[in-house]
Structures are given as C-alpha cells and as structure tokens.
Design a protein around this motif. Structure first.
Motif, PDB file in Angstrom:
ATOM      1  N   PHE A  36      12.957  65.302  36.520  1.00  0.00           N
ATOM      2  CA  PHE A  36      12.135  65.070  35.344  1.00  0.00           C
ATOM      3  C   PHE A  36      10.880  65.917  35.483  1.00  0.00           C
ATOM      4  CE2 PHE A  36      13.591  61.229  32.896  1.00  0.00           C
ATOM      5  CZ  PHE A  36      14.773  61.036  33.571  1.00  0.00           C
ATOM      6  N   ARG A  37      10.146  66.056  34.410  1.00  0.00           N
ATOM      7  CA  ARG A  37       8.863  66.753  34.485  1.00  0.00           C
ATOM      8  C   ARG A  37       7.873  66.114  33.533  1.00  0.00           C
ATOM      9  NH1 ARG A  37      10.518  72.587  31.673  1.00  0.00           N
ATOM     10  NH2 ARG A  37      10.692  71.821  29.523  1.00  0.00           N
ATOM     11  N   GLN A  38       6.604  66.333  33.851  1.00  0.00           N
ATOM     12  CA  GLN A  38       5.540  65.817  32.995  1.00  0.00           C
ATOM     13  C   GLN A  38       4.432  66.842  32.901  1.00  0.00           C
ATOM     14  OE1 GLN A  38       3.926  61.976  34.068  1.00  0.00           O
ATOM     15  NE2 GLN A  38       3.267  61.620  31.954  1.00  0.00           N
ATOM     16  N   ALA A  39       4.200  67.303  31.690  1.00  0.00           N
ATOM     17  CA  ALA A  39       3.116  68.246  31.427  1.00  0.00           C
ATOM     18  C   ALA A  39       1.862  67.457  31.050  1.00  0.00           C
ATOM     19  CB  ALA A  39       3.514  69.183  30.294  1.00  0.00           C
ATOM     20  N   PRO A  40       0.682  68.058  31.222  1.00  0.00           N
ATOM     21  CA  PRO A  40      -0.565  67.364  30.889  1.00  0.00           C
ATOM     22  C   PRO A  40      -0.563  66.882  29.445  1.00  0.00           C
ATOM     23  CG  PRO A  40      -1.019  69.353  32.110  1.00  0.00           C
ATOM     24  CD  PRO A  40       0.439  69.381  31.808  1.00  0.00           C
ATOM     25  N   GLY A  41      -0.868  65.619  29.254  1.00  0.00           N
ATOM     26  CA  GLY A  41      -0.952  65.059  27.919  1.00  0.00           C
ATOM     27  C   GLY A  41       0.368  64.752  27.261  1.00  0.00           C
ATOM     28  N   LYS A  42       1.453  64.922  28.005  1.00  0.00           N
ATOM     29  CA  LYS A  42       2.777  64.675  27.434  1.00  0.00           C
ATOM     30  C   LYS A  42       3.512  63.611  28.228  1.00  0.00           C
ATOM     31  CE  LYS A  42       3.464  69.242  25.386  1.00  0.00           C
ATOM     32  NZ  LYS A  42       4.408  70.391  25.244  1.00  0.00           N
ATOM     33  N   GLU A  43       4.543  63.049  27.612  1.00  0.00           N
ATOM     34  CA  GLU A  43       5.346  62.054  28.290  1.00  0.00           C
ATOM     35  C   GLU A  43       6.281  62.729  29.299  1.00  0.00           C
ATOM     36  OE1 GLU A  43       5.612  58.629  24.801  1.00  0.00           O
ATOM     37  OE2 GLU A  43       7.411  59.699  25.437  1.00  0.00           O
TER      38      GLU A  43
END
Length: 121
Positions: A36-43
């Motif tokens: 999985f991944r998570q970018a700044p400000g995103k789910e």
C-alpha cells in the motif's frame, strides 16, 4: 508476522526503484502479501498484491504495466519492482500481509512501518 521494508529513496521521474520486504514470525506462505502507499494529505491506497503462492498478482490501475510484485516463500521476502516512476508515485510505501486478497486497508492483518519513495519531476 513482522514486516520490514527497504529500498526507498529519492529518484528522478522515469527512474526505477526496487522495494523489498522481509517477513518474520508466523508462516509467511500462509499470507497474501502486498504493498500500500500513502501520499501526503491522501488516504492510504492499495498498490500491488500477490496471493500466497505468488501465482496470482493484483495491481492498482495507476501502476499497471509499470510495477511488478513478486515473492519468494523460501526467503520470506516480497519485492516491488517500480519502473517508469512518476512524481505522483511519491508516497510512503507499506508492506502488508493479509489472509485474503480483498486488498482493502480493513482486510490487512499486518503492516510494516513503511519506506519513503520520492520522485522528483
């Protein structure tokens, strides 16, 4: 299952990176494994996954054709090969283990601590 990621870093757009995840603890081959991944400000979002044997693989539409997931049950490792990286791939990438291949955050049983991938444009 304890999961430890490695291989993140800073690269330019178009480059490649190889993320690795080393698993220990419970029987690795009993679990589907993924990223999985998570970018700044995103789910947090699903990127790629493989079933227990590695024969079935799953990808988010955004990475199909660019990323490849593989696993080695003898070595308790799962690898995400990322090619043709884009700025929008910038995120913290998490290795996960799950008892299903539903690939939702709620279905994940184990999470690694994550590794940062930054792609400059």
């Amino acid at each position: 299952v304890q999961l430890v990621e490695s291989g993140g870093g800073l690269v330019q757009a178009g480059a490649s990176l190889r993320l690795s995840c080393a698993a220990s603890g419970r029987t690795f081959s009993n679990y589907a494994m993924g990223w999985f991944r998570q970018a700044p400000g995103k789910e947090r979002e699903f990127v790629a996954g493989t079933n227990w044997s590695g024969r079935n693989t799953f990808y988010a539409d955004s990475v199909k054709g660019r990323f490849t997931i593989s696993r080695d049950n003898a070595k308790n490792t799962v690898v995400l090969q990322m090619n043709s990286l884009k700025a929008e791939d910038t995120a913290v990438y998490y290795c996960v283990g799950a008892r299903t291949t539903w690939w939702s955050t709620e279905a994940v049983d184990y999470w690694g601590k994550g590794t940062q991938v930054t792609v400059s444009s």
